[in-house]
Design a protein around this motif. Structure first.
Motif, PDB file in Angstrom:
ATOM      1  N   HIS A 115       0.818  -1.213   0.000  1.00 54.59           N
ATOM      2  CA  HIS A 115       0.000   0.000   0.000  1.00 54.59           C
ATOM      3  C   HIS A 115       0.854   1.266   0.000  1.00 54.59           C
ATOM      4  N   SER A 116       2.034   1.225   0.611  1.00 53.62           N
ATOM      5  CA  SER A 116       2.879   2.422   0.682  1.00 53.62           C
ATOM      6  C   SER A 116       3.964   2.443  -0.383  1.00 53.62           C
ATOM      7  N   LEU A 117       3.958   1.445  -1.277  1.00 49.00           N
ATOM      8  CA  LEU A 117       4.985   1.360  -2.312  1.00 49.00           C
ATOM      9  C   LEU A 117       5.036   2.608  -3.204  1.00 49.00           C
ATOM     10  N   PRO A 118       3.900   3.144  -3.665  1.00 47.39           N
ATOM     11  CA  PRO A 118       3.989   4.346  -4.506  1.00 47.39           C
ATOM     12  C   PRO A 118       4.687   5.509  -3.813  1.00 47.39           C
ATOM     13  N   GLU A 119       4.376   5.733  -2.538  1.00 48.32           N
ATOM     14  CA  GLU A 119       5.016   6.828  -1.807  1.00 48.32           C
ATOM     15  C   GLU A 119       6.512   6.588  -1.653  1.00 48.32           C
ATOM     16  N   ALA A 120       6.900   5.339  -1.387  1.00 48.57           N
ATOM     17  CA  ALA A 120       8.326   5.024  -1.234  1.00 48.57           C
ATOM     18  C   ALA A 120       9.082   5.292  -2.532  1.00 48.57           C
ATOM     19  N   LEU A 121       8.510   4.897  -3.661  1.00 46.63           N
ATOM     20  CA  LEU A 121       9.173   5.136  -4.940  1.00 46.63           C
ATOM     21  C   LEU A 121       9.217   6.618  -5.290  1.00 46.63           C
ATOM     22  N   GLU A 122       8.178   7.352  -4.916  1.00 50.58           N
ATOM     23  CA  GLU A 122       8.184   8.805  -5.134  1.00 50.58           C
ATOM     24  C   GLU A 122       9.331   9.461  -4.371  1.00 50.58           C
ATOM     25  N   ARG A 123       9.594   8.985  -3.173  1.00 48.60           N
ATOM     26  CA  ARG A 123      10.698   9.542  -2.386  1.00 48.60           C
ATOM     27  C   ARG A 123      12.043   9.214  -3.033  1.00 48.60           C
ATOM     28  N   VAL A 124      12.161   8.031  -3.590  1.00 48.56           N
ATOM     29  CA  VAL A 124      13.405   7.688  -4.290  1.00 48.56           C
ATOM     30  C   VAL A 124      13.598   8.620  -5.478  1.00 48.56           C
ATOM     31  N   ALA A 125      12.539   8.834  -6.254  1.00 50.27           N
ATOM     32  CA  ALA A 125      12.634   9.713  -7.424  1.00 50.27           C
ATOM     33  C   ALA A 125      12.985  11.143  -7.037  1.00 50.27           C
ATOM     34  N   GLU A 126      12.534  11.560  -5.850  1.00 50.20           N
ATOM     35  CA  GLU A 126      12.752  12.944  -5.424  1.00 50.20           C
ATOM     36  C   GLU A 126      14.116  13.145  -4.776  1.00 50.20           C
ATOM     37  N   PRO A 130      21.310  11.521  -9.009  1.00 52.13           N
ATOM     38  CA  PRO A 130      21.256  10.997 -10.379  1.00 52.13           C
ATOM     39  C   PRO A 130      22.273   9.876 -10.560  1.00 52.13           C
ATOM     40  N   GLY A 131      21.872   8.840 -11.282  1.00 56.68           N
ATOM     41  CA  GLY A 131      22.770   7.720 -11.542  1.00 56.68           C
ATOM     42  C   GLY A 131      22.804   6.667 -10.461  1.00 56.68           C
ATOM     43  N   VAL A 132      21.903   6.738  -9.497  1.00 55.24           N
ATOM     44  CA  VAL A 132      21.865   5.768  -8.408  1.00 55.24           C
ATOM     45  C   VAL A 132      21.368   4.419  -8.927  1.00 55.24           C
ATOM     46  N   VAL A 153      11.401   7.021 -11.373  1.00 52.46           N
ATOM     47  CA  VAL A 153      12.584   6.408 -10.767  1.00 52.46           C
ATOM     48  C   VAL A 153      13.583   6.001 -11.848  1.00 52.46           C
ATOM     49  N   VAL A 154      13.080   5.409 -12.925  1.00 51.97           N
ATOM     50  CA  VAL A 154      13.957   4.982 -14.028  1.00 51.97           C
ATOM     51  C   VAL A 154      14.691   6.181 -14.619  1.00 51.97           C
ATOM     52  N   ASP A 155      13.999   7.308 -14.748  1.00 57.88           N
ATOM     53  CA  ASP A 155      14.644   8.513 -15.287  1.00 57.88           C
ATOM     54  C   ASP A 155      15.773   9.007 -14.388  1.00 57.88           C
ATOM     55  N   ARG A 156      15.656   8.749 -13.106  1.00 57.98           N
ATOM     56  CA  ARG A 156      16.635   9.232 -12.133  1.00 57.98           C
ATOM     57  C   ARG A 156      17.826   8.279 -11.991  1.00 57.98           C
ATOM     58  N   ALA A 157      17.585   6.995 -12.209  1.00 57.40           N
ATOM     59  CA  ALA A 157      18.554   5.967 -11.832  1.00 57.40           C
ATOM     60  C   ALA A 157      19.414   5.512 -13.005  1.00 57.40           C
ATOM     61  N   GLU A 158      20.534   4.889 -12.626  1.00 57.97           N
ATOM     62  CA  GLU A 158      21.381   4.222 -13.619  1.00 57.97           C
ATOM     63  C   GLU A 158      20.768   2.886 -14.008  1.00 57.97           C
ATOM     64  N   LEU A 159      20.253   2.172 -13.011  1.00 54.65           N
ATOM     65  CA  LEU A 159      19.566   0.915 -13.272  1.00 54.65           C
ATOM     66  C   LEU A 159      18.478   0.727 -12.221  1.00 54.65           C
ATOM     67  N   VAL A 160      17.433   0.013 -12.596  1.00 57.69           N
ATOM     68  CA  VAL A 160      16.353  -0.337 -11.665  1.00 57.69           C
ATOM     69  C   VAL A 160      16.076  -1.820 -11.835  1.00 57.69           C
ATOM     70  N   ARG A 161      16.279  -2.574 -10.758  1.00 53.18           N
ATOM     71  CA  ARG A 161      16.015  -4.008 -10.768  1.00 53.18           C
ATOM     72  C   ARG A 161      14.972  -4.330  -9.714  1.00 53.18           C
ATOM     73  N   TRP A 162      14.080  -5.238 -10.040  1.00 52.73           N
ATOM     74  CA  TRP A 162      12.944  -5.558  -9.156  1.00 52.73           C
ATOM     75  C   TRP A 162      12.895  -7.066  -8.996  1.00 52.73           C
ATOM     76  N   PHE A 163      12.999  -7.553  -7.760  1.00 54.26           N
ATOM     77  CA  PHE A 163      12.972  -8.978  -7.456  1.00 54.26           C
ATOM     78  C   PHE A 163      11.758  -9.284  -6.579  1.00 54.26           C
ATOM     79  N   ASP A 164      11.016 -10.319  -6.949  1.00 54.39           N
ATOM     80  CA  ASP A 164       9.813 -10.643  -6.175  1.00 54.39           C
ATOM     81  C   ASP A 164       9.434 -12.103  -6.416  1.00 54.39           C
ATOM     82  N   HIS A 165       8.481 -12.584  -5.617  1.00 50.78           N
ATOM     83  CA  HIS A 165       7.971 -13.941  -5.838  1.00 50.78           C
ATOM     84  C   HIS A 165       6.459 -13.999  -5.645  1.00 50.78           C
TER      85      HIS A 165
END
Length: 398
Positions: A115-126, A130-132, A153-165
């Motif tokens: 439920h809080s994932l969108p807010e967490a990613l918004e904070r990363v983007a903000e 750059p290049g993280v 987030v992708v625009d801000r980062a060097e790479l974005v990897r997502w691991f889940d099950h």
């Protein structure tokens, strides 16, 4: 409000079992303010940022990634703090020696829930430089509305990897990949996210972290063959995320003596809360299934296990804070379908939800005094709908 009214130390066990913890009574605005400040401290200047679920599986992924980046924190301050929690004679010395919060790792940690994932990613983007490098672990978005934030987030980062099950919707997974994310989703009944993370990273992890992933899987997939998995689950629940990541990153599932002593200390009350929840449970017949239903602050996994021993195919544990845990068995592997009807989701044998039955504090007062009556009825109705669908399908086939 008088602090004594929400102080756990001043309550009897019976009342503690029926009421939520002190954090429940703090406004969300204060929680959001603290979460934003802590996230900013972890994100700014970090070489990599991990957004992870705060349970044992998500935090094990963080330990693996900090090993990859050689970014583990010093374990000694956490061990000293643990010793002080079980020995009052050490508490004063620990207070005198404390220099505030531990330093932040170059791999910043931001814990989140679905439920809080969108807010967490918004904070990363903000807040991220750059290049993280950004990693998301053990979290599954509810729908495609997350994509716009992911793109930021992708625009801000060097790479974005997502691991889940977890079980992803195909359209959501495709949209996240199209946004530029390297998404790896393992089989939810074969791997935990720590497994997925370990095999997805080109790194030769030390044996204790390979073992950590295996024992985490034993807990997260309800295999229950390794007794150490209960230790990891309890420790992840009671410790701060940074403490857990640091300690298991150093020792793996072979937890050191200060942690073992701490767990023994906490488990005395844990067992009492489990017994209280089991004592107030009732078994209900719903279609072909026997459903054990109870209420209280407790460790839901152990309560569910005891209800299965009493003949339950599925267990519902409604919590004082309003959420509920649904646990299955070999006779019931549709927990995620039940939770999906009640504002939640999860796995076939383990899921969670929060019924939408709380409009104001009067509803919560009713919830506490009736031991979750409204929430229990809503969840049982979801079981009944599944039973009716199964009957209709059988009739159609006949």
């Amino acid at each position: 409000m008088d602090d004594a009214l929400i102080d756990d130390d001043g309550r009897s066990l019976s009342r503690k079992s029926r009421l939520p913890g002190a954090g429940f009574f703090y406004p969300d605005s204060l929680d959001e303010e603290y979460a934003d400040r802590r996230a900013r401290e972890a994100i700014e200047g970090a070489e990599a940022v991990v957004v992870a679920d705060g349970d044992a599986d998500g935090l094990a992924c963080v330990a693996l990634l900090r090993e990859l980046y050689d970014a583990a924190l010093d374990v000694a301050p956490f061990e000293e703090s643990l010793a002080a929690r079980t020995d009052p004679n050490l508490a004063d010395d620990a207070d005198e020696d404390a220099d505030g919060e531990p330093e932040d790792s170059p791999v910043g940690l931001v814990t989140a829930s679905p439920h809080s994932l969108p807010e967490a990613l918004e904070r990363v983007a903000e807040y991220a430089d750059p290049g993280v490098d950004v990693y998301v672990c053990d979290l599954c978005p509810d729908d495609e509305s997350i994509v716009e934030t992911v793109e930021s987030v992708v625009d801000r980062a060097e790479l974005v990897r997502w691991f889940d099950h977890h079980q992803w919707d195909d359209a959501v997974a495709a949209a996240v990949r199209e946004a530029g994310v390297d998404l790896v989703v393992g089989e939810s009944d074969e791997e935990c996210t720590a497994d997925v993370t370990r095999r997805s990273l080109a790194y030769d992890f030390p044996d204790h972290l390979v073992d950590l992933a295996a024992v985490t899987r034993d807990h997260d997939l309800w295999i229950k063959e390794d007794p150490r998995s209960d230790d990891l689950a309890d420790y992840a629940h009671w410790a701060s995320p940074e403490e857990y990541v640091t300690v298991v990153g150093r020792y793996g599932p072979a937890l050191p003596e200060p942690v073992v002593d701490y767990l023994e200390h906490r488990r005395v009350e844990k067992e009492q809360l489990i017994e209280a929840a089991v004592d107030r449970a009732e078994l209900r017949s719903v279609g072909p299934w026997t459903v054990g239903v109870t209420y209280g602050r407790c460790s839901q996994n152990e309560v569910a296990e005891r209800l299965r021993e009493r003949g339950a195919d599925a267990a519902v544990i409604v919590k004082p804070a309003g959420s509920a845990s649904i646990r299955g068995s070999e006779g019931f592997e549709r927990c995620h379908e039940v939770a999906g009807q009640v504002n939640g989701g999860g796995h076939p044998r383990a899921a969670g939800c929060k019924p939408d039955v709380y409009d104001d504090m009067l509803d919560y007062a009713h919830h506490w005094t009736t031991e979750g009556y409204a929430a229990r009825q809503v969840i049982l109705a979801a079981f009944e709908r599944l039973a009716e669908e199964a009957d209709a399908a059988a009739d159609a086939e006949a």
